[in-house]
Each structure stands twice: as structure tokens, then as C-alpha cells.
Scaffold this active site. Structure first.
Site, PDB file in Angstrom:
ATOM      1  CD1 TRP A 148      -2.748   1.646   0.468  1.00  0.00           C
ATOM      2  CD2 TRP A 148      -1.999   1.860   2.616  1.00  0.00           C
ATOM      3  NE1 TRP A 148      -3.414   2.475   1.042  1.00  0.00           N
ATOM      4  CE2 TRP A 148      -3.093   2.665   2.251  1.00  0.00           C
ATOM      5  CE3 TRP A 148      -1.576   1.816   3.925  1.00  0.00           C
ATOM      6  CZ2 TRP A 148      -3.637   3.497   3.514  1.00  0.00           C
ATOM      7  CZ3 TRP A 148      -1.799   2.674   4.719  1.00  0.00           C
ATOM      8  CH2 TRP A 148      -2.766   3.690   4.487  1.00  0.00           C
ATOM      9  CG  ASP A 206      -1.674  -2.441   7.265  1.00  0.00           C
ATOM     10  OD1 ASP A 206      -2.973  -2.247   7.567  1.00  0.00           O
ATOM     11  OD2 ASP A 206      -1.631  -1.549   6.323  1.00  0.00           O
ATOM     12  CE  LYS A 250     -10.621  -1.175   2.182  1.00  0.00           C
ATOM     13  NZ  LYS A 250      -9.839  -0.547   2.854  1.00  0.00           N
TER      14      LYS A 250
END
Length: 413
Positions: free
Chosen positions: A133, A215, A251
Site C-alpha cells: 500500500w 497491517d 472494510k
């Protein structure tokens, strides 16, 4: 003379810029495969039914108020989130070795981690997977880390994990280096290590005294199983290792703009936890004063209520199930069209994203000819595919690949 004369125009964020281009396009069949958020089968944002239910309840509860939260956040949220992450029977939690502070979602958690490590951790070398990312780079650079390196992760020729290269790079990392690991549903590739591979990664981190920073942005969203998606994090915890984990509820709860997350720091003792917490509160106070309430209160309400928790797991199954179905449909359409190349990686990858293997030239053609928008590295958001546009997307990929043949692909099977 202007005080701001030396400020230069920054380039727009690549992913948000894709959405800007998409919105400006008037083509009736345009498709946005760039946005990093879930969409339902109508291509619309989906508010989880359990979230709507809880919001309605909270709105009618006149005992609630808008007072400041404690600096380290809403305790009921932090406690529930740490149990979701590490498991309700975690020895680290039982021994009071887990420092949890609420954050502005996953991004804020990683920034808190970076600030803490810059101030208190002796090794200033950070390893990121290649690719990762892109905001990972920005966050650590903004926190004054100058030695940000990469380890191999994606193998272009197989569209899979370069596990051998990954282990070699981690073995060569300076002792004590910080290593960013995606807990599940790797962004942007959609490629996760197997359990056996995670064991080997854990072995290297333990042997080389590498400090893992996980993460965790997709727990429960990737496979629909919250325990399966937390397997790697819990492995490190069971080994008795110290590590950090940034956790987001954007999410898996659909709370994108509520910025609900935590940073969990697994320490060596309850005394260390108290010291770490005191410093994390100082860092949080300087950065954001204290975290927001609404998203955290929603998550805490769901996770602490058995009936709502079960309903949430059904919502997770709906999202992850639709994504798996779209992967299958896209693969079948490409197969039926006889699209050059092997596309089994679409089925093998997991979570929201897939690295298609398309390059920047393919992406540009998809945009200009077919009005389909995706990241320049070929990453697509599978949730942007619907039963209504999957044929159009597949035909566009087929036309593009036939016009511009794929380069360097080797069928791993």
C-alpha cells in the site's frame, strides 16, 4: 511578497485521482475498479445491516453524549478489538501485556506506530513488501524514517508470492529492523502466504530479532472467517513474540469515513505495557488530542453483543462471498473468451484486490477505449465487478490483451 511562495503543487493521490476521472466520465458503461472500498452487486456503497441497526439504537439513546473520549480511546472498543484480533483466550491479554490505543483507522494506527518507533525504538530501518500500500511509504517518511527498504513479495512471472526472495531479503535485514507484514488480503496483490509459509516467516523474524508491524485491514472481510484471517497475527502472539499491529474497521464494518481503528502493541510484561501506554497517550495527545467516538461505539456495541456479533459475521459472509463469486465469474468469462494468458491467479488471490498482470499501457487502453478505470500497476478492486458489468469487463480485458500482448508471464501450473 507571499509567505507561501515556496509551496509547490503536489501530485494528486493516485487512487483518489482515478475516482475523480471516473466521475468526470459520462460514458454509460464506465466502470471503476480502482476505489478501495466494497460495492454491492448494483455497484453501490453498502451500509452493513447490523451497522444501520446499531446506529438507529444509538440515535434514540438520549443517555449518550458527545464528551471527549479518553486520550487512548473508548475502552469497550479497545478491549473488544484486541480480543477479536488475538482471540478471547490470548495469554498476552490475560497477562496484561497488550497495550491498545484507539486510532484514526489503520492509517492513523500506522502513523502512531511510526511516531512511537522513531522516538523509542533503537533501529530506524523499516522493511516494506514490494509492492505494498503506497501510503506505507508516505507515513514512514513523514515520521522522519530515512532508511525505508523493500523486501521481495510479488513474482511477476507467476502472479504469485516470491517466497524465496522474501525470506532471503528478511534474512539479510539488519537485526532488529521493523518489518511491515500484511495480516491477510495483501494490498495491492491479493496474495497471502500459506500457514506453512507464515511459520517460516515467523521463524526468520524470531531468529533475526525483527520487529513485526502487522497491517490488519481485512479481518473477517478476506475469507469471511475472523479467526482464519487473524491466524498469522495469533501465530506471532502464541510464540511469545513482541510486535505491533495496526487494525482497521473500515472494510469489515464498512465504516470508511468514521476512522475506527486501534494500534495494539504486544509487550513483554504488564510493567512494560503501562510504560508504553503512557507514552502512546502523549503521542496521541500531540497528534489528534483524542480519537472520535461514533465508529468506535458502533464496533464496540456489535462485538460486545452476542446476537449482533453473529449478525455481523453474516454480513461479512455476504461481502466476502460476493467477492469470491465475482472472481469466479470473471475467470470463467476470460476462459470462455480464450483470453491470452493464464488467469487462475484471479481465483487464487484473496480479498478485495487482485494484481491482474496488466501493465500501465494496458491500463491506459482500458481507460481510453473501454472507460474502465484501474490502478496503473494493474490492481483491480474485485468488488467493482458486478453481475451486470462482468461481461463488459472481461471483453475489455480480452480486447486489451489481444491488442497489447502480455509480457513475461509464465504459467506456474
Amino acid at each position: 511578497m507571499s509567505f507561501f511562495r515556496n509551496v509547490h503543487l503536489a501530485l494528486p493521490d493516485a487512487i483518489f485521482h482515478i475516482s475523480d476521472l471516473y466521475r468526470a466520465d459520462s460514458h454509460p458503461q464506465k466502470v471503476n475498479l480502482g476505489v478501495g472500498a466494497y460495492r454491492d452487486d448494483d455497484g453501490k456503497p453498502w451500509v452493513l445491516p447490523v451497522v444501520r441497526k446499531v446506529e438507529a439504537t444509538l440515535a434514540s439513546d438520549h443517555t449518550l453524549n458527545h464528551e471527549y473520549l479518553p486520550i487512548d480511546g473508548l475502552k469497550s472498543f479497545n478491549d473488544a478489538a484486541s480480543k477479536l484480533l488475538l482471540g478471547s483466550h490470548s495469554s498476552a491479554i490475560r497477562e496484561e501485556r497488550v497495550c491498545v490505543v484507539q486510532s484514526l483507522s489503520g492509517t492513523g494506527a500506522i502513523r502512531l506506530a511510526a511516531e512511537f518507533l522513531m522516538k523509542f525504538y533503537s533501529v530506524k530501518t523499516v522493511y516494506l513488501p514490494r509492492p505494498t500500500w503506497k501510503n506505507h511509504f508516505h507515513i514512514f517518511k513523514s515520521a522522519s524514517f530515512s532508511d525505508v527498504r523493500e523486501y521481495r513479495y510479488y513474482c511477476k512471472s507467476t502472479r504469485g508470492l516470491d517466497f524465496t526472495g522474501m525470506l532471503k531479503d528478511l534474512e539479510k535485514a539488519p537485526e532488529g529492523a521493523v518489518v511491515i507484514l500484511h495480516a491477510c488480503a495483501h494490498n495491492p496483490t491479493g496474495i497471502d502466504p500459506s500457514k506453512d509459509q507464515w511459520e517460516k516467516i515467523c521463524n526468520v523474524c524470531e531468529r533475526r530479532h525483527l520487529l513485526a508491524l502487522f497491517d490488519c485491514a481485512y479481518q473477517g472481510f478476506a475469507t469471511g472467517d475472523v479467526d482464519r484471517d487473524a491466524w498469522a497475527v495469533r501465530l506471532f502472539a502464541k510464540r511469545g513474540m513482541q510486535f505491533l499491529c495496526a487494525m482497521s474497521f473500515s472494510k469489515n464494518f464498512g465504516l470508511y469515513n468514521e476512522r475506527a481503528g486501534i494500534l495494539a502493541l504486544i509487550t513483554g510484561s504488564s510493567e512494560e505495557e503501562s510504560a508504553v501506554r503512557s507514552q502512546m497517550k502523549k503521542i496521541t495527545r500531540a497528534l489528534v488530542s483524542n480519537p472520535p467516538n461514533h465508529g468506535a461505539r458502533i464496533v464496540a456495541t456489535v462485538l460486545n453483543n452476542p446476537a449482533l456479533y453473529e449478525e455481523w459475521k453474516q454480513n461479512l459472509a455476504t461481502m466476502s462471498g460476493r467477492i469470491l463469486h465475482m472472481r469466479q465469474l470473471l475467470y470463467e468469462r476470460l476462459l470462455a473468451l480464450g483470453t491470452p494468458g493464464t488467469w487462475t491467479h484471479i481465483l487464487e488471490h484473496i480479498g478485495l484486490f487482485t494484481y491482474t498482470g496488466l501493465d500501465a499501457n494496458h491500463v491506459e487502453r482500458m481507460k481510453i477505449i473501454h472507460h474502465i478505470y484501474l490502478a496503473s500497476d494493474g490492481r483491480i478492486n474485485i468488488a467493482g465487478i458486478t453481475s451486470g458489468n462482468v461481461d463488459y469487463v472481461a471483453k475489455a480485458i480480452d480486447e486489451t490483451v489481444k491488442a497489447l500482448p502480455l509480457d513475461g508471464f509464465t504459467d506456474p501450473h
